[in-house]
Design an enzyme around this catalytic site. Structure first.
Site, PDB file in Angstrom:
ATOM      1  N   LYS A 129       0.868  -1.189   0.000  1.00 45.21           N
ATOM      2  CA  LYS A 129       0.000   0.000   0.000  1.00 45.21           C
ATOM      3  C   LYS A 129       0.895   1.226   0.000  1.00 45.21           C
ATOM      4  O   LYS A 129       2.038   1.157   0.459  1.00 45.21           O
ATOM      5  CB  LYS A 129      -0.882   0.014   1.260  1.00 45.21           C
ATOM      6  N   ASP A 169      -7.001   4.397  -4.659  1.00 41.92           N
ATOM      7  CA  ASP A 169      -7.667   4.264  -3.356  1.00 41.92           C
ATOM      8  C   ASP A 169      -8.275   5.648  -3.105  1.00 41.92           C
ATOM      9  O   ASP A 169      -8.499   6.399  -4.066  1.00 41.92           O
ATOM     10  CB  ASP A 169      -6.679   3.843  -2.253  1.00 41.92           C
TER      11      ASP A 169
HETATM   12  P1  NDP Z   1     -12.882   7.879  -2.885  1.00 42.63           P
HETATM   13  O1  NDP Z   1     -11.807   8.874  -2.693  1.00 42.63           O
HETATM   14  O2  NDP Z   1     -13.434   7.675  -4.251  1.00 42.63           O
HETATM   15  O3  NDP Z   1     -14.111   8.217  -1.919  1.00 42.63           O
HETATM   16  C1  NDP Z   1     -13.952   8.263  -0.539  1.00 42.63           C
HETATM   17  C2  NDP Z   1     -15.263   8.623   0.096  1.00 42.63           C
HETATM   18  O4  NDP Z   1     -15.148   8.483   1.504  1.00 42.63           O
HETATM   19  C3  NDP Z   1     -15.670  10.065  -0.147  1.00 42.63           C
HETATM   20  O5  NDP Z   1     -17.066  10.169  -0.155  1.00 42.63           O
HETATM   21  C4  NDP Z   1     -15.077  10.785   1.058  1.00 42.63           C
HETATM   22  O6  NDP Z   1     -15.687  12.011   1.396  1.00 42.63           O
HETATM   23  C5  NDP Z   1     -15.309   9.765   2.140  1.00 42.63           C
HETATM   24  N1  NDP Z   1     -14.322   9.934   3.205  1.00 42.63           N
HETATM   25  C6  NDP Z   1     -12.974   9.916   3.067  1.00 42.63           C
HETATM   26  N2  NDP Z   1     -12.387  10.159   4.251  1.00 42.63           N
HETATM   27  C7  NDP Z   1     -13.381  10.319   5.125  1.00 42.63           C
HETATM   28  C8  NDP Z   1     -13.425  10.595   6.508  1.00 42.63           C
HETATM   29  N3  NDP Z   1     -12.294  10.747   7.224  1.00 42.63           N
HETATM   30  N4  NDP Z   1     -14.638  10.684   7.098  1.00 42.63           N
HETATM   31  C9  NDP Z   1     -15.779  10.529   6.372  1.00 42.63           C
HETATM   32  N5  NDP Z   1     -15.800  10.277   5.063  1.00 42.63           N
HETATM   33  C10 NDP Z   1     -14.621  10.181   4.457  1.00 42.63           C
HETATM   34  O7  NDP Z   1     -12.313   6.518  -2.293  1.00 42.63           O
HETATM   35  P2  NDP Z   1     -12.807   5.023  -2.558  1.00 42.63           P
HETATM   36  O8  NDP Z   1     -14.271   5.008  -2.755  1.00 42.63           O
HETATM   37  O9  NDP Z   1     -11.924   4.442  -3.580  1.00 42.63           O
HETATM   38  O10 NDP Z   1     -12.422   4.316  -1.169  1.00 42.63           O
HETATM   39  C11 NDP Z   1     -13.346   4.232  -0.083  1.00 42.63           C
HETATM   40  C12 NDP Z   1     -12.913   3.139   0.862  1.00 42.63           C
HETATM   41  O11 NDP Z   1     -12.870   1.879   0.153  1.00 42.63           O
HETATM   42  C13 NDP Z   1     -11.508   3.285   1.470  1.00 42.63           C
HETATM   43  O12 NDP Z   1     -11.510   2.735   2.773  1.00 42.63           O
HETATM   44  C14 NDP Z   1     -10.646   2.428   0.570  1.00 42.63           C
HETATM   45  O13 NDP Z   1      -9.461   1.990   1.206  1.00 42.63           O
HETATM   46  C15 NDP Z   1     -11.585   1.271   0.318  1.00 42.63           C
HETATM   47  N6  NDP Z   1     -11.287   0.455  -0.842  1.00 42.63           N
HETATM   48  C16 NDP Z   1     -11.216   1.026  -2.092  1.00 42.63           C
HETATM   49  C17 NDP Z   1     -10.946   0.243  -3.179  1.00 42.63           C
HETATM   50  C18 NDP Z   1     -10.995   0.773  -4.564  1.00 42.63           C
HETATM   51  O14 NDP Z   1     -10.964  -0.029  -5.499  1.00 42.63           O
HETATM   52  N7  NDP Z   1     -11.098   2.082  -4.772  1.00 42.63           N
HETATM   53  C19 NDP Z   1     -10.622  -1.195  -3.034  1.00 42.63           C
HETATM   54  C20 NDP Z   1     -10.823  -1.707  -1.686  1.00 42.63           C
HETATM   55  C21 NDP Z   1     -11.105  -0.884  -0.645  1.00 42.63           C
HETATM   56  P3  NDP Z   1     -14.928  13.398   1.101  1.00 42.63           P
HETATM   57  O15 NDP Z   1     -15.117  13.650  -0.353  1.00 42.63           O
HETATM   58  O16 NDP Z   1     -15.597  14.396   1.976  1.00 42.63           O
HETATM   59  O17 NDP Z   1     -13.490  13.197   1.490  1.00 42.63           O
END
Ligand code: NDP
Length: 448
Positions: A129, A169
């Protein structure tokens, strides 16, 4: 020889002593180690070879400076990282996260989880990571590009299609992958397989963008099928509004469920009639705006500040798809009181240790991230296969394979839990099934 439980405890204590400034990493360790004791009891060879101490220590931690210039000509600097945690099953594989909360502890927890997630996919990939404490929010496109170029200028020294293959991510999507890829190509050579999550225009995979969210829903689908149920007409609470959340919502609709919430780091939308997916995509993917825009178009929906997990709404399904530790013990109790039966984690470690225990004790089907969100990395590995073949598969083929992989992961977790006397404890099943595969490979490869 001490018994397995004492051995695991000793290793755990030592990690606490040496990493006491890394709370997220310690949380992942504390969740993991106790659950694999039943397996260690039947496999003394892993204790004899002290595999727990080896597997909890990253093979390599890389930290570097990322200098970049903002639009006003100011010199800026961020921290860049890559954790190459374990390569027993294949080259390091895991995403890059750009978010101000990124530090060594967060990335070590993510890389540690990634080892076992990748093992569960059954594909030949190790765990890693990386990322940066760079905050993409509010940055211009030019600033994003300059940052990505600087980040990759250093990272390129340590990655390669057979060595370490990053993906996206939080904060790293198609746009960032494009810039990162461009710089890698300029410095090294055209290696399509060095990054996954690439746009379709240059050797990305059909279905990768959707894979994590779809995969989490497929996991729940197979679990419900075991109970002779479907997703049809079930209400779902979803958090996040990024890549994972959007495609989780899409698949929920396709399978007849009704997602009524989504969120960002400021607040959440409650749309009783069901989230308007096209509107959500328009706001987040096209306009790159905040969720407050949603209620301007749908006045009957509510935008509420704070965490969606502090909100009372009756639902059977929960898909936390935002970030780590978004569900604490109080929120878990609230979910249980509101009738939650399945929690399928699209995000990594969104439930605190206490919340996860609360779900398990309450008889909720708790599907931990390392199993439920493995669809993303699984399709990334399929993207690598396609890149090696110089082919792009059809959407249907990728989706069918994803569904099959998620079914296999679910069944593996279920059966492993039963085998170790913990029926329905999918967390224990996931941890043991993942560990067994990696530990066996490590033993065969010797002390390296
Ligand atoms: P994105 O950046 O596309 O979206 C993240 C989302 O989570 C946004 O809506 C963001 O809101 C919100 N968010 C981020 N930080 C916080 C916080 N501290 N408190 C509340 N909301 C928060 O990321 P992904 O959708 O790709 O990833 C989301 C999760 O899924 C993560 O945990 C990631 O590790 C996991 N994941 C992702 C994969 C992938 O293929 N993308 C694979 C496996 C797991 P805001 O815009 O306000 O920051």
């Amino acid at each position: 020889m001490t018994n397995a439980s004492e051995y695991a405890k000793k290793v755990q204590e030592k990690i606490h002593q040496r990493s006491n400034h890394e709370p997220e990493f310690l949380q992942a360790i504390d969740e993991f180690l106790p659950t694999i004791i039943p397996f260690l009891e039947n496999h003394p060879e892993y204790q004899e070879h002290n595999i727990l101490s080896l597997i909890t220590e990253p093979e390599r931690v890389i930290q570097f400076r990322v200098p970049w210039m903002d639009d006003n000509g100011n010199w800026q600097v961020n921290r860049g990282y890559r954790i190459q945690f374990n390569s027993a099953l294949g080259p390091y594989k895991g995403g890059l996260r750009f978010h101000p909360s990124v530090n060594l502890s967060v990335l070590k927890f993510l890389a540690f989880e990634q080892i076992f997630k990748n093992a569960l996919t059954g594909l030949p990939i190790g765990g890693g990571k990386g990322g940066s404490d760079f905050d993409p929010k509010g940055k211009s496109d030019a600033e994003i590009m300059h940052f990505c170029q600087s980040f990759m200028t250093e990272l390129a020294k340590y990655i390669g299609p057979n060595q370490d293959i990053p993906a996206g991510d939080i904060g790293v999507g198609k746009r960032e992958i494009g810039y990162l890829f461009g710089t890698y190509k300029r410095i090294k050579q055209y290696d399509a397989g060095v990054l996954t999550g690439k746009p379709l225009e240059f050797w990305g995979s059909q279905g990768r963008k959707e894979a994590t969210g779809y995969g989490a829903v497929y996991f729940a689908k197979h679990l419900l099928a075991d109970l002779s149920e479907t997703l049809e007409n079930k209400k779902a609470i979803v958090s996040g509004s990024g890549n994972v959340a959007i495609y989780c919502i899409e698949k929920l609709y396709q399978l007849g469920a009704k997602p009524v919430t989504c969120s960002d780091s400021n607040g959440f939308i409650y749309d009783k009639a069901g989230i308007d997916l096209e509107l959500l995509k328009e706001i987040k993917e096209v306009r790159r705006e905040r969720l407050t825009e949603y209620v301007k178009v749908r006045p009957n929906a509510q935008y509420i500040e704070g965490s969606v997990w502090n909100f009372d709404v009756e639902a059977e399904l929960a898909f936390p798809c935002a970030t780590q530790n978004e569900i604490n013990l109080d929120s878990a109790k609230r979910l249980v009181a509101n009738g939650i039966r399945v929690v399928a984690e699209g995000a990594n470690m969104p439930s605190s240790l206490e919340a996860a225990d609360c779900f398990v004790e309450a008889g909720v089907y708790y599907c931990p991230g390392k199993a439920a969100n493995a669809g993303g990395v699984a399709v990334s590995a399929l993207e690598m296969s396609q890149n090696s073949q110089r082919l792009q598969w059809e959407t249907e083929e990728v989706d069918e394979r994803l569904d099959g992989i998620m079914k296999h992961i679910y069944q593996n977790c279920r059966d492993t839990a039963i085998e170790h006397g913990a029926k329905d404890n999918l967390m224990l099943g996931a941890n043991i099934a993942g560990f067994a595969r990696v530990a066996e490979a490590m033993l065969i490869q010797g002390l390296v």
